[in-house]
Design an enzyme around this catalytic site. Structure first.
Site, short mmCIF file in Angstrom:
data_model
loop_
_atom_site.label_atom_id
_atom_site.label_comp_id
_atom_site.label_asym_id
_atom_site.label_seq_id
_atom_site.Cartn_x
_atom_site.Cartn_y
_atom_site.Cartn_z
N GLU A 63 91.77 -11.63 66.68
CA GLU A 63 91.33 -10.42 67.39
C GLU A 63 91.14 -9.24 66.44
O GLU A 63 90.24 -8.41 66.66
CB GLU A 63 92.33 -10.07 68.49
CG GLU A 63 92.28 -10.98 69.71
CD GLU A 63 92.89 -12.34 69.46
OE1 GLU A 63 92.60 -13.28 70.23
OE2 GLU A 63 93.68 -12.48 68.49
N HIS A 132 99.43 -13.92 78.29
CA HIS A 132 98.01 -13.83 78.62
C HIS A 132 97.73 -12.87 79.77
O HIS A 132 96.56 -12.64 80.08
CB HIS A 132 97.47 -15.21 79.01
CG HIS A 132 97.54 -16.23 77.92
ND1 HIS A 132 98.72 -16.82 77.54
CD2 HIS A 132 96.58 -16.76 77.14
CE1 HIS A 132 98.48 -17.68 76.56
NE2 HIS A 132 97.19 -17.66 76.30
#
Length: 333
Positions: A63, A132
């Site tokens: 990311e 998540h």
């Protein structure tokens, strides 16, 4: 003309249009071209085949690198649209977004533009566990220089994403995964929703319920239940957290005199606290009761579906909060 599209198809339509309109628009992210996006309701379905790997780039699982790519590309005049697969993963990208993307235009004295868009999947209702599923929109909204939007309908998903892509500032677009299959009417062509404008999802006179994202449908369900008790609730869909439509919020509270704020993120330090503070500072004299916040408990998101159901605020909690404020001048008011 209107088309019947799912939320995910509306996002896809916006991406397709933007890439057709401007060759500087490109997509990047983990698995956006292949793998998980074979479902036609997933946002980047079919775009690799249409535009090729030069403009639809599958990235490594990093990311920080994805966000760094977006910052660098925007500095070079491109319009990157990158995807962070789940909202908690934004923590790995925050250096590039908070310390660079959000500050570059300020450091240029407003002379330069840095048009980058970060799409992030969110939600607490798909049994993916706490790593998540943690909603962190308040973190992003707290970072100067970043615009943050959180649409709830297919129409807004398309209109706000197109506005974000062609905005000269970095924009974070949060998409709730559970909505990808929800259908609605979506205008065809280059349709844009201005950032910073809320919408009144339901009109009412007795109490204002403010929310955003998928929680809007919880608020609407609660308002429908309350209507059977002759309580008229006004539901405000913020749509845009930064910039925030303060006028819509304050005008509604001045009319109803009561406020309940709802979000699926944890309560302590959540975005609802900012909404409550704005009303307390700028519309206190109009309040007929204390402000109530309805939010998730301050714990990591559980994994199992029954525990997720307990964690996610439901319509009954909103109904109870509205009933409480309708009782009036408690606690010294």
């Amino acid at each position: 003309m209107m088309a019947q599209l799912s939320f995910g198809q509306a996002v896809n339509n916006a991406l397709d249009l933007a890439m057709t309109m401007d060759e500087s628009v490109f997509l990047a992210g983990e698995g956006i071209g292949v793998s998980i996006h074979y479902d036609p309701n997933m946002p980047s379905h079919g775009l690799l085949e249409k535009y090729g790997p030069k403009r639809v780039k599958d990235t490594p699982v990093s990311e920080a690198a994805i966000a760094g790519l977006a910052v660098g590309a925007s500095c070079m005049g491109l319009h990157p649209v990158v995807e962070i697969m789940f909202l908690p993963f934004i923590t790995l990208a925050t250096d590039m977004l908070v310390n660079h993307a959000g500050k570059l235009r300020y450091l240029s004295g407003g002379k330069s533009s840095f048009p980058l868009t970060v799409r992030i999947k969110a939600g607490v209702n798909f049994a993916a566990g706490c790593q998540h599923s943690h909603n962190l929109e308040a973190w992003l909204a707290h970072s100067p220089g970043l615009k943050v939007v959180f649409p709830s309908t297919a129409e807004d998903a398309k209109g706000m994403l197109l506005s974000a892509i062609f905005d000269p500032n970095p924009v974070i677009v949060i998409e709730e995964m559970g909505l990808y299959w929800a259908k609605g009417e979506v205008p065809e062509g280059d349709y844009r929703v201005p950032l910073g404008k809320a919408r009144i999802a339901m009109s009412g006179d007795d109490c204002t319920i403010v929310s955003y994202g998928g929680a809007i449908f919880t608020a609407i369900e609660a308002a429908s239940i309350l209507s059977k008790e002759n309580i008229s609730a006004e539901v405000i869909d913020l749509r845009s957290l930064v910039p925030l439509d303060r006028d819509c919020l304050l005008n509604s509270v001045k009319k109803t005199g009561r406020l309940v704020v709802l979000h699926d993120a944890t309560k302590f330090g959540g975005f609802g606290a900012e909404i409550a503070a704005i009303v307390a500072e700028d519309a206190f004299e109009f309040l007929k009761a204390h402000i109530k916040r309805v939010a998730a408990p301050d714990i990591p998101v559980p994994f199992s579906p029954p525990q997720e159901k307990f964690y996610k605020p439901g319509a009954g909690m909103v109904v109870d909060a509205v009933r409480s404020v309708m009782r009036g001048r408690a606690g010294g008011f």
